[in-house]
Design an enzyme around this catalytic site. Structure first.
Site, PDB file in Angstrom:
ATOM      1  N   CYS A  39       0.536  -1.559   0.238  1.00 32.82           N
ATOM      2  CA  CYS A  39      -0.047  -0.003  -0.154  1.00 32.82           C
ATOM      3  C   CYS A  39       0.940   1.371   0.008  1.00 32.82           C
ATOM      4  O   CYS A  39       1.277   1.452  -1.210  1.00 32.82           O
ATOM      5  CB  CYS A  39      -1.190  -0.199   1.256  1.00 32.82           C
ATOM      6  N   HIS A  70      -3.998  -5.244  -0.252  1.00 38.10           N
ATOM      7  CA  HIS A  70      -3.531  -5.917   1.028  1.00 38.10           C
ATOM      8  C   HIS A  70      -3.604  -7.216   1.304  1.00 38.10           C
ATOM      9  O   HIS A  70      -4.667  -8.333   1.743  1.00 38.10           O
ATOM     10  CB  HIS A  70      -4.598  -5.467   2.287  1.00 38.10           C
ATOM     11  N   GLU A 105      -2.636  -8.973   2.987  1.00 31.07           N
ATOM     12  CA  GLU A 105      -2.161  -9.085   5.014  1.00 31.07           C
ATOM     13  C   GLU A 105      -3.549  -9.181   5.418  1.00 31.07           C
ATOM     14  O   GLU A 105      -4.447  -9.329   5.799  1.00 31.07           O
ATOM     15  CB  GLU A 105      -1.337  -9.357   5.763  1.00 31.07           C
TER      16      GLU A 105
END
Lengths: 196, 454
Positions: A82, A173, A175
């Site tokens: 990001c 993202h 994660e």
């Protein structure tokens, strides 16, 4: 044992990345340092992960200095998420600005261009976006940067890599608990850039 | 440090919430009442006669006081008294403003609301534990200390005569942010979201007033005004905190840490077809799911800091909480704690992302800038910690503070890029109205103009 420096831009997802890295590579040591902490210059590490975070790529504390002094000269494999991706893009002269379709917590479809980073990952997969800023689409990839994934529908840049140096950025993202193939992507990164 | 010896007994007596409110009032106590609104089970704890009182930097016990670090002391007392007893040792709270002490120095402006201690944990001499499904029965825990202290006769609680409620009303003083200021705040947050500072932040305003209704009656009226997940009535020196919060923050049970964030609400209908439709609307709401996803990711992050590798997982997403009047979307996240250490737990988790914003640090800075005053205990967290290390903490929203006839409470909401300033302001009125009705607040146009338009 290899060491990862996880560069924390005072973000609230840094430890999700930590856990993702730990899951993929349990044997690596991970050191988390906040972006203003000068101690990060004293650490020996084999890989840099730049966390997401608030504000703009130019407001990432010591990151520019770290890049100049260490990352580029030593060609240290770097993965930016990001804001981290925006830093890599911004550093190499691309313009990062407000995007037309900001999204915060929405699952979108990502289409990749068969780069080795996405080895064994379906051409289209779902991932979560948290960003208001992004790479301006008017930026054509320059000599340094190649685009390797985009959002289905909007065409927004979702992943890039440096042409010659071991730098990769993801706008989405990996994660997030609602992102697919996060582990596989990270594992590919290790195989291509860190363990070859 | 002290060894504390608990003694447990059982007692048959006809208890009710009114009695516990009054006992807390008369014997400097705290009454916590938890509830699972879906099936009406719940556990209640009354603590009376404070023996050890821990605040910002002092612990008072017997007639002594010693300088300490509060969370370190709590962990130390827990370590010394660790035993297999799932009974309360501490009741207490952290105020939202205490976040400054848990983060890197210099990140926050140090705004403080002066009304109550920033942090407050008490070991009471007596705990009375009851369960909503077991009327007429209570468990009594008496704690014995190694030092001299003022003793209490617990029979006083059993024999308490419940005072009649005498009524009264409340007067409005003002709001910390005017309608325009609040709406400007919403605009400003949207600006911050657009320029990449944050994804969302919670903006609140404090409403102040006076009342001649007595605290126990306020508690009784407020506790009937909406579904409560984890309520509080606590007497703290000359002040009172009354919370009817529908939100839990976290639980610790046998080293397992659980959080259960809630986002998204839709009204239920008596018509079963419409009721089903409403539920579908909620389940299909991209906005609500995105906001819930954000808070789930934020809580996962905070839990990863203190849980073992690869142990934090989202149990299900999204889930639906079915209450009498509304449906909520929620999720549950679980992880295995590396150790039960409350200093580490609070440093990792506090304040909760659902009442600050994301990313948390920058959101808290934006909140300081736009709210301009400390929040005090509002959006802090009240709960209990047991001898065996288990704990349960709420989020202090829908919470009224009372001191000598002065009252205050905050109302607010999560602001995203999609928020409309006027609608967000109206939402604060709707939230305040529930409390206004319960405390019989005089009618003020600025605080009511949108209520008749339905």
């Amino acid at each position: 044992m290899k060491t990862i420096l996880l560069f924390d831009n005072y973000d609230s997802f840094t430890y999700n990345l930590y856990d993702l890295l730990k899951t993929v590579k349990p044997d690596y040591k991970i050191i988390v340092k906040r972006n203003k902490d000068r101690e990060l210059f004293d650490i020996d590490f084999d890989m840099l992960v730049i966390s997401p975070g608030p504000m703009t790529w130019e407001e990432t504390g010591l990151l520019r200095e770290l890049f100049k002094k260490k990352i580029i000269p030593e060609k240290i494999p770097t993965l930016g998420i990001c804001l981290g991706m925006q830093f890599i893009a911004g550093y190499y002269g691309m313009s990062v600005a407000e995007v037309k379709e900001p999204a915060h917590g929405s699952q979108v479809k990502i289409i990749h261009s068969n780069d080795s980073l996405f080895n064994n990952i379906p051409i289209e997969f779902k991932a979560v976006r948290y960003n208001s800023l992004g790479i301006k689409k008017e930026n054509t990839a320059n000599n340094n940067i190649q685009y390797i994934a985009a959002e289905k529908g909007t065409g927004a840049i979702m992943a890039l890599k440096h042409s010659t140096l071991p730098f990769v950025g993801l706008q989405y993202h990996p994660e997030s608990f609602l992102s697919e193939y996060g582990k596989e992507t990270i594992n590919n990164f290790f195989e291509i850039y860190v363990e070859n | 440090m002290w060894k504390i010896r608990p003694k447990i007994s059982e007692k048959k007596f006809d208890w009710n919430f009114e009695l516990f409110f009054q006992a807390a009032e008369e014997f400097n106590g705290t009454f916590l009442f938890t509830n699972d609104p879906e099936n009406n089970t719940g556990k209640n704890i009354l603590g009376v006669n404070p023996v050890v009182v821990i605040t910002e930097d002092i612990v008072e016990f017997g007639n002594k006081s010693v300088k300490i670090n509060p969370l370190e002391l709590i962990d130390e007392i827990l370590r010394i008294n660790n035993m297999e007893m799932n009974h309360p040792l501490f009741l207490g709270y952290l105020s939202y403003d205490y976040k400054d002490q848990l983060e890197e120095k210099g990140l926050f402006a140090g705004l403080q609301h002066k009304k109550l201690p920033q942090i407050y944990f008490v070991i009471y001499e007596y705990y009375i534990i009851t369960e909503n499904m077991k009327k007429g029965y209570a468990e009594i825990v008496k704690l014995n200390f190694e030092f001299e202290h003022k003793k209490f006769n617990i029979e006083k609680v059993f024999n308490l005569e419940i005072e009649k409620n005498v009524g009264g009303s409340s007067k409005y003083i003002g709001s910390s942010l005017s309608r325009d200021e609040f709406k400007n705040g919403v605009e400003k947050i949207k600006e911050y979201v657009k320029q990449g500072d944050i994804y969302q932040a919670n903006l609140t305003r404090e409403i102040t007033g006076t009342t001649d209704i007595k605290p126990t009656e306020l508690a009784s009226r407020l506790s009937q005004s909406n579904p409560i997940e984890f309520g509080v009535f606590s007497k703290i020196n000359d002040s009172y905190m009354i919370s009817t919060t529908p939100e839990r923050f976290f639980r610790v049970k046998d080293k397992v840490l659980t959080t259960s964030p809630v986002k998204g609400t839709i009204e239920r209908s008596k018509n079963p077809v419409k009721d089903k439709e409403n539920l579908q609307i909620l389940l299909n709401s991209g906005k609500d799911k995105a906001e819930l996803a954000m808070i789930v990711d934020l809580l996962r992050n905070d839990m990863h800091k203190i849980c073992t590798d690869d142990s934090v997982f989202v149990k299900d997403f999204p889930m639906v909480k079915k209450l009498n009047n509304v449906y909520h979307l929620y999720s549950e996240i679980e992880g295995n704690l590396r150790e039960v250490n409350y200093e580490k737990i609070f440093k990792a988790l506090f304040p909760c992302g659902s009442i600050s914003g994301c990313p948390k640090v920058r959101s808290c800075q934006v909140i300081e800038e736009l709210e301009g005053i400390g929040r005090g205990a509002y959006t802090g967290s009240f709960g209990y910690i047991n001898f065996n290390g288990n704990a349960d903490f709420n989020i202090l929203i829908r919470t009224l503070f009372y001191e000598k006839g002065n009252i205050s409470f905050n109302v607010g909401g999560g602001i995203t890029l999609l928020s409309d300033p006027e609608m967000e302001y109206r939402e604060t009125i709707h939230k305040a109205n529930n409390i206004y009705n319960a405390i019989k607040m005089e009618e003020i146009w600025e605080e009511r103009y949108c209520l008749t338009e339905k």
